[in-house]
Design a protein around this motif. Sequence first.
Motif, PDB file in Angstrom:
ATOM      1  N   ILE A 169       0.843  -1.179   0.000  1.00  0.00           N
ATOM      2  CA  ILE A 169       0.000   0.000   0.000  1.00  0.00           C
ATOM      3  C   ILE A 169       0.885   1.237   0.000  1.00  0.00           C
ATOM      4  N   THR A 170       0.332   2.344  -0.439  1.00  0.00           N
ATOM      5  CA  THR A 170       1.111   3.578  -0.505  1.00  0.00           C
ATOM      6  C   THR A 170       0.949   4.388   0.779  1.00  0.00           C
ATOM      7  N   ASP A 171       2.012   5.052   1.185  1.00  0.00           N
ATOM      8  CA  ASP A 171       1.956   5.863   2.400  1.00  0.00           C
ATOM      9  C   ASP A 171       1.106   7.111   2.204  1.00  0.00           C
ATOM     10  N   ASP A 172       1.144   7.664   0.997  1.00  0.00           N
ATOM     11  CA  ASP A 172       0.393   8.890   0.718  1.00  0.00           C
ATOM     12  C   ASP A 172      -0.945   8.509   0.083  1.00  0.00           C
ATOM     13  N   ARG A 173      -2.002   8.526   0.887  1.00  0.00           N
ATOM     14  CA  ARG A 173      -3.303   8.052   0.405  1.00  0.00           C
ATOM     15  C   ARG A 173      -3.980   9.027  -0.562  1.00  0.00           C
ATOM     16  N   SER A 174      -3.379  10.176  -0.799  1.00  0.00           N
ATOM     17  CA  SER A 174      -3.956  11.079  -1.797  1.00  0.00           C
ATOM     18  C   SER A 174      -3.829  10.505  -3.198  1.00  0.00           C
ATOM     19  N   PHE A 175      -2.986   9.468  -3.358  1.00  0.00           N
ATOM     20  CA  PHE A 175      -2.814   8.813  -4.654  1.00  0.00           C
ATOM     21  C   PHE A 175      -3.524   7.456  -4.691  1.00  0.00           C
ATOM     22  N   GLY A 176      -4.428   7.216  -3.783  1.00  0.00           N
ATOM     23  CA  GLY A 176      -5.111   5.944  -3.741  1.00  0.00           C
ATOM     24  C   GLY A 176      -4.563   5.067  -2.640  1.00  0.00           C
ATOM     25  N   TYR A 177      -4.972   3.805  -2.636  1.00  0.00           N
ATOM     26  CA  TYR A 177      -4.623   2.902  -1.548  1.00  0.00           C
ATOM     27  C   TYR A 177      -3.414   2.038  -1.888  1.00  0.00           C
ATOM     28  N   TYR A 178      -3.428   1.408  -3.067  1.00  0.00           N
ATOM     29  CA  TYR A 178      -2.361   0.462  -3.408  1.00  0.00           C
ATOM     30  C   TYR A 178      -1.190   1.150  -4.098  1.00  0.00           C
ATOM     31  N   ASP A 179      -0.017   0.629  -3.830  1.00  0.00           N
ATOM     32  CA  ASP A 179       1.203   1.139  -4.431  1.00  0.00           C
ATOM     33  C   ASP A 179       1.259   0.722  -5.897  1.00  0.00           C
ATOM     34  N   TRP A 180       2.280   1.170  -6.584  1.00  0.00           N
ATOM     35  CA  TRP A 180       2.391   0.933  -8.018  1.00  0.00           C
ATOM     36  C   TRP A 180       3.794   0.458  -8.382  1.00  0.00           C
ATOM     37  N   ILE A 181       3.888  -0.184  -9.545  1.00  0.00           N
ATOM     38  CA  ILE A 181       5.183  -0.609 -10.061  1.00  0.00           C
ATOM     39  C   ILE A 181       5.967   0.631 -10.477  1.00  0.00           C
ATOM     40  N   LYS A 182       7.233   0.716 -10.015  1.00  0.00           N
ATOM     41  CA  LYS A 182       8.017   1.946 -10.109  1.00  0.00           C
ATOM     42  C   LYS A 182       8.707   2.110 -11.470  1.00  0.00           C
ATOM     43  N   HIS A 183       9.093   3.360 -11.730  1.00  0.00           N
ATOM     44  CA  HIS A 183       9.763   3.662 -12.988  1.00  0.00           C
ATOM     45  C   HIS A 183      11.075   2.890 -13.134  1.00  0.00           C
ATOM     46  N   ASP A 184      11.796   2.683 -12.039  1.00  0.00           N
ATOM     47  CA  ASP A 184      13.039   1.913 -12.125  1.00  0.00           C
ATOM     48  C   ASP A 184      12.770   0.485 -12.582  1.00  0.00           C
ATOM     49  N   GLN A 185      11.665  -0.092 -12.120  1.00  0.00           N
ATOM     50  CA  GLN A 185      11.297  -1.436 -12.567  1.00  0.00           C
ATOM     51  C   GLN A 185      10.930  -1.429 -14.049  1.00  0.00           C
ATOM     52  N   ILE A 186      10.232  -0.380 -14.463  1.00  0.00           N
ATOM     53  CA  ILE A 186       9.851  -0.279 -15.872  1.00  0.00           C
ATOM     54  C   ILE A 186      11.093  -0.106 -16.745  1.00  0.00           C
ATOM     55  N   ASP A 187      12.025   0.721 -16.297  1.00  0.00           N
ATOM     56  CA  ASP A 187      13.285   0.873 -17.044  1.00  0.00           C
ATOM     57  C   ASP A 187      14.034  -0.455 -17.122  1.00  0.00           C
ATOM     58  N   TRP A 188      14.024  -1.207 -16.011  1.00  0.00           N
ATOM     59  CA  TRP A 188      14.673  -2.526 -16.020  1.00  0.00           C
ATOM     60  C   TRP A 188      14.025  -3.431 -17.057  1.00  0.00           C
ATOM     61  N   TYR A 189      12.666  -3.418 -17.118  1.00  0.00           N
ATOM     62  CA  TYR A 189      11.982  -4.229 -18.130  1.00  0.00           C
ATOM     63  C   TYR A 189      12.371  -3.774 -19.533  1.00  0.00           C
ATOM     64  N   ARG A 190      12.346  -2.474 -19.782  1.00  0.00           N
ATOM     65  CA  ARG A 190      12.639  -1.968 -21.126  1.00  0.00           C
ATOM     66  C   ARG A 190      14.065  -2.322 -21.548  1.00  0.00           C
ATOM     67  N   ASN A 191      15.009  -2.196 -20.640  1.00  0.00           N
ATOM     68  CA  ASN A 191      16.396  -2.554 -20.953  1.00  0.00           C
ATOM     69  C   ASN A 191      16.540  -4.053 -21.186  1.00  0.00           C
ATOM     70  N   SER A 192      15.853  -4.830 -20.361  1.00  0.00           N
ATOM     71  CA  SER A 192      15.895  -6.285 -20.551  1.00  0.00           C
ATOM     72  C   SER A 192      15.293  -6.660 -21.891  1.00  0.00           C
ATOM     73  N   SER A 193      14.164  -6.036 -22.242  1.00  0.00           N
ATOM     74  CA  SER A 193      13.525  -6.290 -23.530  1.00  0.00           C
ATOM     75  C   SER A 193      14.472  -5.969 -24.672  1.00  0.00           C
ATOM     76  N   ASP A 194      15.169  -4.822 -24.572  1.00  0.00           N
ATOM     77  CA  ASP A 194      16.129  -4.445 -25.620  1.00  0.00           C
ATOM     78  C   ASP A 194      17.258  -5.468 -25.715  1.00  0.00           C
ATOM     79  N   TYR A 195      17.709  -5.938 -24.556  1.00  0.00           N
ATOM     80  CA  TYR A 195      18.795  -6.920 -24.577  1.00  0.00           C
ATOM     81  C   TYR A 195      18.353  -8.212 -25.263  1.00  0.00           C
ATOM     82  N   PHE A 196      17.226  -8.752 -24.838  1.00  0.00           N
ATOM     83  CA  PHE A 196      16.785 -10.028 -25.413  1.00  0.00           C
ATOM     84  C   PHE A 196      16.496  -9.885 -26.906  1.00  0.00           C
TER      85      PHE A 196
END
Length: 730
Positions: A169-196
Amino acid sequence: MKRYFLILLFCLIVSLCSLSQVGNLRFSGGEFKILQITDTHWIEGERYKSANDSTYNLIREMIHIEHPDLVVLTGDIVVGIPALSGWEKLSGLFSEEKTPFAVAFGNHDGETDVSKTEILEYLRTNPYNLTYDARKGTLPGVGNCTLPVLSSDGTTEKWILYLFDSHNITDDRSFGYYDWIKHDQIDWYRNSSDYFTAHNKRKLPSLAFFHIPLPEYETARWVCREFGERQEGVCAPGLNTGLFSSFIEKRDVIGVFAGHDHNNDYMIDLDGNIALAYGRKTGYPSAYNETLDRGVRIINLYEDEAGFDTYTRDLNGTYFHYKFEQKNKGSNTPRFNGTFIQEFLVAGWNDERWDQEMAMLNEAGITYLIYAPALLTNEKGRATAYYPSPLVKKNAQKDRIERCLRSAQKYGIKVFIGINFNERWWKTDYDSEWLFNQMEAGNKVADELVALYKEKYNRTMYGWYWVWEVDNLNCMTSECQDALAKALNINLDHLTEITPDMPFMMSPFMNYRVGGNAQEYAVMWENVFAQTHFRIGDIFAPQDCIGAGGLTLDNLREWFSKLKQAVNSKPGLKFWGNVETFDQRFWTSAPMARVQKQLEIVNGYVGNIICFAYSHYNSPFVVNKEYHDLYLQYCKTGELPKIPLPKKVINASITKSPTGTEIKWAPQGFAATDGYNIYKDGILIYKLQLRNGKFQTNFSDKDGSVNNVYEISAYNVMGEESEKTKAELK
């Protein structure tokens, strides 16, 4: 440049590390099966012993039934203390069953007496665990990793599985209740996709697994209807950080599998671009009012296909079987994935000729062949079967269907068989009982075809085609629509009984020039769909009607837009497009420039594109080979190349004949020439196309006179023409 090199080097190291752990993930016989478990909500203690035992036995039973190559647990697995005791029992089950497993952590997994990092450290002691941290300490969350699935011989990567930590869950409830997948994780996916992609010199089809669903699990329902159980709202993050858009941009992840919402197990096919699916809640302990029987999701991958079969299973059986296949083979270029072929074209074909055609279709990327019909009755009531059948007095001399299936099997092409057709259909002078009897006759044909071929050509004999073409002018009354639905159900019910794994396809047509209306046609199909027993995965593939003149490029979008709305009223029904590659006025091949526009327009509404018909109007063994060559180049580059204009004809002459006029001309060579346009008084009256390697350089006009002005031009496969040459009177 240096930064990009370091990223690739890092991805290479990560990939090599992962390969050292998951070298045993490989296809076997071209298939790889994943069993998704989610939300077991295991809590140690006597109070939960009965529920835990039921969960444990269910998982073991599912493994025994399905024999998966990999189990993926998508979060909220052990949610009470002592947590490691629960993890020990569940992971011990996979060790006992000798089944590899991987975990994408859920929001409750880290709320116990051990952290997710400690859980992963424990799981890493299990030889069947494949979960690891791709970038330990530098990526948000725990257990973000890639799992390559290797070819059957273990030499190449075929698929990539991505596991993400979707947090809590997110600490700042002004953005809703559940947390989200972070930009660093998305960058990791994009780089991995480029590699493969770089490492394999192509995009590898991929799946993503995590616990908390993306916001698109709700918004996608506004575009394409879900199928399966939806008994609660989507509990997604309040922020959309762009993971889904990255999947769409990279065009490798074609399936996303989540858990979290215990009363949902639905799936959405976003027109072949990507599928969003829930697993079935597996654990017996209840977190709130839960309605679904406990179960799992099964995902079957294929070694050389960017597609998968999936269904849910519980102790009572399986549900919502669906075949997802990636649109346009992962490219941005719309292309054909199937073609019709009619019985008259193949009448004299031997095995060598069939193989020649199948090899060509395979080269063009054609996956599906629709052969129609298996049994044809002409207007005089004479029936001919194109396979050995005791139903008719006359059978074709050769078993054309056997030859088709035998050759298709060699080249990995899947065949839809058109069942039966009676040419009286076009007269519309029959009553509903006649039509129902035709459907019953079709069921007998299907029984014979299954008995003759299904066991021998199991995966090649892929689907059924309903040969009866419905239009928007002859079925607008409710009585007609009721009869059509009943006729369809006669076949659908029987085919479901004898071949539940074979999809059913129909391909209606439309015409706006004699009173047709797109909205009325869509409403007609909504009424029919509401009454018919189409199964999840059956196919509605309307003709685009450009070649036959029913529609124009200007109004094609409107008709397909309305038809898409109609298809969305029937969850699980696939919407394909049937692009016509001919010009009915002269029965010639359509110019490639026109076909490209058809593909681009239809592609915006459908999940797959077939055509009528590559073998008839694009095959190099029937027409000018440039049609095939240019299409291959278009698929490779996304553009049609510029080609030369043909040279104008010379020595054009007109003479009077007993039957009208005779026009003759001489070509200045045949380079870049596909045929000739004949104009009379400025109006195009005929096109003569190269057929079977021969050009025709004369034309007879029975309605002409020497007072008419005739002009001849040469044209190429793009539809571009030379200067016109006037025919002089002789």
